[in-house]
Write an enzyme that holds these catalytic residues in place. Structure first.
Site, PDB file in Angstrom:
ATOM      1  N   SER A  26      -8.485   9.239 -74.897  1.00 22.85           N
ATOM      2  CA  SER A  26      -8.869   9.728 -76.085  1.00 22.85           C
ATOM      3  C   SER A  26      -9.864   9.182 -76.777  1.00 22.85           C
ATOM      4  O   SER A  26     -10.406   9.700 -77.512  1.00 22.85           O
ATOM      5  CB  SER A  26      -7.454   9.407 -77.003  1.00 22.85           C
ATOM      6  OG  SER A  26      -6.492  10.161 -76.284  1.00 22.85           O
ATOM      7  N   CYS A  27     -10.472   7.980 -76.115  1.00 26.26           N
ATOM      8  CA  CYS A  27     -11.746   7.303 -76.647  1.00 26.26           C
ATOM      9  C   CYS A  27     -12.855   8.338 -76.404  1.00 26.26           C
ATOM     10  O   CYS A  27     -12.943   9.052 -75.319  1.00 26.26           O
ATOM     11  CB  CYS A  27     -12.039   6.000 -75.865  1.00 26.26           C
ATOM     12  SG  CYS A  27     -10.741   4.689 -76.311  1.00 26.26           S
ATOM     13  N   VAL A  28     -13.963   8.070 -77.062  1.00 24.63           N
ATOM     14  CA  VAL A  28     -15.161   8.758 -76.761  1.00 24.63           C
ATOM     15  C   VAL A  28     -16.176   8.013 -76.444  1.00 24.63           C
ATOM     16  O   VAL A  28     -16.328   6.853 -77.107  1.00 24.63           O
ATOM     17  CB  VAL A  28     -15.689   9.904 -77.974  1.00 24.63           C
ATOM     18  CG1 VAL A  28     -14.872  10.918 -78.096  1.00 24.63           C
ATOM     19  CG2 VAL A  28     -15.684   9.132 -79.390  1.00 24.63           C
ATOM     20  N   GLY A  91     -12.536  12.053 -75.426  1.00 25.93           N
ATOM     21  CA  GLY A  91     -11.871  12.691 -76.456  1.00 25.93           C
ATOM     22  C   GLY A  91     -10.869  13.723 -75.694  1.00 25.93           C
ATOM     23  O   GLY A  91     -10.493  14.565 -76.393  1.00 25.93           O
TER      24      GLY A  91
ATOM     25  N   ASP B 152      -5.242   3.989 -73.501  1.00 28.83           N
ATOM     26  CA  ASP B 152      -6.052   4.077 -74.781  1.00 28.83           C
ATOM     27  C   ASP B 152      -5.299   4.893 -75.745  1.00 28.83           C
ATOM     28  O   ASP B 152      -5.461   4.605 -76.828  1.00 28.83           O
ATOM     29  CB  ASP B 152      -7.525   4.508 -74.573  1.00 28.83           C
ATOM     30  CG  ASP B 152      -7.849   5.957 -74.270  1.00 28.83           C
ATOM     31  OD1 ASP B 152      -6.906   6.622 -74.290  1.00 28.83           O
ATOM     32  OD2 ASP B 152      -9.122   6.218 -73.952  1.00 28.83           O
TER      33      ASP B 152
END
Lengths: 160, 206
Positions: A26-28, A91, B152
């Site tokens: 989900s991190c970008v 994302g 994450d």
């Protein structure tokens, strides 16, 4: 030479360094690049917006202030603010039937925040590989400005 | 309370409660797969969020992650992680020969989610009865991907209130010595207010 950009980190460097962010969910990863000076930077951000009250941790944890910080640092070391371009990857929504709806998943909000921040800064987004439900590893080559995005379940990287 | 401020006694409390919870989970898992399994909690680690993927063996290592929300008197989330080889061995034990590589389909996904469900339920019910709290696990969700990408999701949740994460590493040990160990990581990610409550209640046992 390659440099790793860990979670909640941002790195600024120049050609011929390759900046790498491993295992984005989900991190970008937001990469900024000045093709003239071949200076660039990449952030590996966790959260869409920095809360206005009592924010925790470094700026590079948050998409909005993280991007501004990279831009400032690039300009400081000699990049041309007007020729900067941006690329975004990550994302994702890793757990398909998540409790949140897809639109509100944190991955989608991270990508949205990145786009909004870049539009506000008037920096064109020249490449995007976001969303879906797959993890990504990103390599950003400061010699060329190319970004390679690898997925675990596919053989060939996507080139941005 | 931030994890950073935990003292040795509080760390021991967390480790011991995890050991007890995992003991119950082991019993449940043994019944499910039909032969004895021991679970051991060798390490409780508190580490920076950015170091978690490395701690798990590298951000690109393929893992199966099963996550559940903790509902009831306390709030938080649970994440169970199995390296793909361990998930494969676990499935061989559960539903028979799986061939050489891990294949995700409806049956294997469902079986792994059920393992997550059983472990989390047993863990939470043991913890709950010790603390006199009602702890209920939500429906499990599963992802099979790079470790960094799988974790994450919980790190993001955690990072809103802390820059540190608590990891409870768990070894699953089969009956025969020839069994290659099934390794797993178990994250308990309490909300900050929940961690306080947890330590208060556990402290009364001293």
């Amino acid at each position: 030479m390659s440099e790793q950009v860990s979670i909640a980190e941002a790195r600024i460097d120049r050609a011929p360094t390759v900046l790498k962010a491993y295992g984005l969910g989900s991190c970008v990863a937001v990469a900024l690049y000045d093709p003239e000076t071949r200076l660039g930077g990449m952030g590996h951000m966790l959260l869409p917006d920095r809360p206005s009250s009592s924010p925790l941790g470094s700026e590079s944890k948050y998409v909005d202030v993280g991007i501004c910080q990279i831009v400032d640092q690039l300009v400081r070391i000699g990049a041309n603010r007007d020729t900067l371009v941006a690329k975004i990857a990550g994302g994702a929504n890793m757990f398909e039937t998540s409790y949140q709806t897809l639109i509100n998943s944190v991955g989608a909000r991270n990508a949205k925040s990145a786009r909004r921040t870049l539009v506000a800064l008037d920096i064109p987004i020249v490449g995007e590989e976001v969303g879906g439900n797959r993890g990504r590893t990103v390599e950003f080559d400061l010699a060329t400005g190319k970004m390679l995005v690898y997925c675990a379940h596919t053989e060939h990287p996507v080139s941005l | 309370m931030p994890f950073l401020n935990l003292n040795n006694v509080q760390m021991d409390i967390l480790k011991e409660t995890s050991n007890i919870g995992m003991g119950h989970a082991a019993t449940a898992l043994s019944q499910m797969i039909g032969h004895p399994v021991k679970l051991r909690v060798p390490h409780v680690t508190i580490t920076e969020i950015s170091k978690v993927p490395e701690y798990l063996g590298g951000a690109e290592k393929m893992m199966v992650g099963i996550t559940l929300q903790v509902l009831g008197d306390a709030r938080g989330s649970i994440m169970l992680l199995f390296p793909q080889e361990s998930a494969h061995r676990l499935l061989c034990n559960l539903i028979g020969d799986q061939g050489k590589v891990l294949i995700m389909n409806e049956v294997t996904i469902s079986a792994l989610k059920e393992v997550g469900n059983i472990l989390a339920s047993a863990y939470l019910s043991a913890l709950g009865s010790m603390l006199h709290k009602t702890l209920i696990p939500s429906v499990p969700l599963l992802a099979y991907d790079m470790a960094g990408a799988v974790v994450d999701y919980v790190l993001i949740d955690l990072s809103k209130s802390s820059d540190l994460a608590m990891l409870v590493e768990t070894d699953f040990i089969g009956e025969s010595s020839s069994d290659l160990a099934i390794k797993g990581h178990f994250f308990l990610i309490p909300d900050p207010s929940t961690l306080d409550m947890f330590l208060d209640a556990a402290g009364e046992y001293q």
